[in-house]
Design an enzyme around this catalytic site. Structure first.
Site, PDB file in Angstrom:
ATOM      1  N   GLU A  58      84.982 -38.781 -29.049  1.00 21.42           N
ATOM      2  CA  GLU A  58      84.222 -38.384 -27.866  1.00 21.42           C
ATOM      3  C   GLU A  58      83.434 -39.606 -27.382  1.00 21.42           C
ATOM      4  OE1 GLU A  58      81.447 -34.547 -26.730  1.00 21.42           O
ATOM      5  OE2 GLU A  58      81.135 -35.519 -28.674  1.00 21.42           O
ATOM      6  N   SER A  60      74.869 -38.027 -32.612  1.00 21.82           N
ATOM      7  CA  SER A  60      75.132 -36.629 -32.320  1.00 21.82           C
ATOM      8  C   SER A  60      74.332 -36.132 -31.119  1.00 21.82           C
ATOM      9  CB  SER A  60      74.798 -35.759 -33.543  1.00 21.82           C
ATOM     10  OG  SER A  60      75.594 -36.111 -34.648  1.00 21.82           O
ATOM     11  N   ASN A 104      78.935 -31.582 -30.293  1.00 19.46           N
ATOM     12  CA  ASN A 104      77.815 -31.135 -31.119  1.00 19.46           C
ATOM     13  C   ASN A 104      76.932 -30.106 -30.440  1.00 19.46           C
ATOM     14  OD1 ASN A 104      78.524 -32.422 -33.387  1.00 19.46           O
ATOM     15  ND2 ASN A 104      76.964 -34.014 -33.307  1.00 19.46           N
ATOM     16  N   HIS A 132      81.369 -41.065 -30.308  1.00 20.39           N
ATOM     17  CA  HIS A 132      81.124 -40.067 -31.339  1.00 20.39           C
ATOM     18  C   HIS A 132      82.404 -39.850 -32.140  1.00 20.39           C
ATOM     19  CE1 HIS A 132      79.937 -35.690 -32.440  1.00 20.39           C
ATOM     20  NE2 HIS A 132      79.678 -36.526 -33.414  1.00 20.39           N
TER      21      HIS A 132
END
Length: 291
Positions: free
Chosen positions: A155, A122, A193, A143
């Site tokens: 991502e 994250s 995030n 991600h």
């Protein structure tokens, strides 16, 4: 290296690692899932079988007779057995730099030179991870979103040394998994995030200040903005301990008070109210878990 990526090592058999192992096996990949204890791996295997059954019921995955075949593509180990033959590794351990660094120190000499390392993180910088290996050009961030088998977008994060060939390999794996990606640059929190954790943290402040209940906060986001889940239900799904680690990581990285963790969030983590995985967070899941 062949066009199709063969065996994928998945480090960490928590919620994300378990979902990844399932999604990879469903897309025809051999998977080696590693964690520190047989108990964790047994729980992961149960969750994967449950996920395969649920996928069939929802009509989104292979039929029932294929479930056994899919499940057999996953090997479980506590000792990185078979990592000398993997083409790709996706690491999903806790958001603690010392723990992550220890994983890469262990797998770097084990894996073949062509093997790509993907960090499912994250907030930890991908460039920092790459620098801890002998292959920084073959390290990138991936991600994934939870639940992994159901989410179509990933991502992908380019570190300072990440090569175009490594990005192409990652894109190829994701295509084989039936997923799309957006490539972004390395920055703490990346895109998703950096925005999401601020939103969740601010929503927790609203509950702490008595502006609205958790139910009311989430209802506004779902009804007004069309979100399938509100920020606090999302936090419960991710795990409040992971949320807190992520917000603290952003605060450490940017030294900006806007990332200061809400005291209520810290208190709930201290109390063991972690969300779905503990049975209670901002909402109560104990009845659902018992049924």
């Amino acid at each position: 290296m062949t066009e199709r990526i063969g065996t994928v090592g998945v480090v960490g058999a928590g919620v994300m690692g378990t979902g990844l192992a399932q999604a990879l096996a469903q897309s025809g990949h051999e998977v080696i899932l590693v964690d520190r204890s047989d108990e964790i791996l047994a729980r992961a295997e149960q969750e994967i079988h449950k996920g395969l059954r649920l996928g069939r019921l929802l009509g989104t995955r292979s039929p029932a007779e294929d479930r056994t075949v899919v499940a057999k593509r996953i090997a479980y180990t506590t000792e990185y057995e078979g990592f000398d033959a993997v083409d790709f590794v996706i690491e999903n351990v806790t958001e603690d730099w010392e723990i992550k660094r220890g994983v890469y120190q262990r797998i770097d000499p084990l894996c073949p030179p062509h093997c790509v390392f993907a960090v499912n993180t994250s907030v930890i910088p991908i460039t920092r991870v790459g620098a801890a290996t002998t292959r920084p050009d073959r390290v990138l961030g991936m991600h994934f979103m939870n639940p992994v088998p159901m989410k179509p977008m990933v991502e992908v994060i380019r570190g300072h040394h990440t090569s175009e060939a490594t990005l192409d390999t990652a894109r190829r794996l994701l295509t084989q998994m039936g997923k799309e990606c957006v490539v972004v640059q390395d920055s703490p929190g990346f895109v998703s995030n950096r925005v999401l954790m601020l939103t969740v943290n601010e929503a927790v402040y609203l509950v702490q200040e008595g502006v609205a209940t958790a139910e009311e906060v989430d209802r506004i986001f779902k009804s007004c903005f069309g979100h399938r889940m509100g920020p606090l239900e999302t936090a419960d799904l991710i795990g409040l301990d992971t949320i807190l680690q992520s917000v603290q990581g952003l605060h450490d990285a940017f030294s900006d008070s806007k990332y200061r963790p809400c005291p209520l969030l810290t208190r709930m983590v201290d109390a063991g109210l972690l969300g779905r995985k503990s049975g209670r967070g901002f909402f109560d899941y104990s009845t659902a878990a018992a049924s």
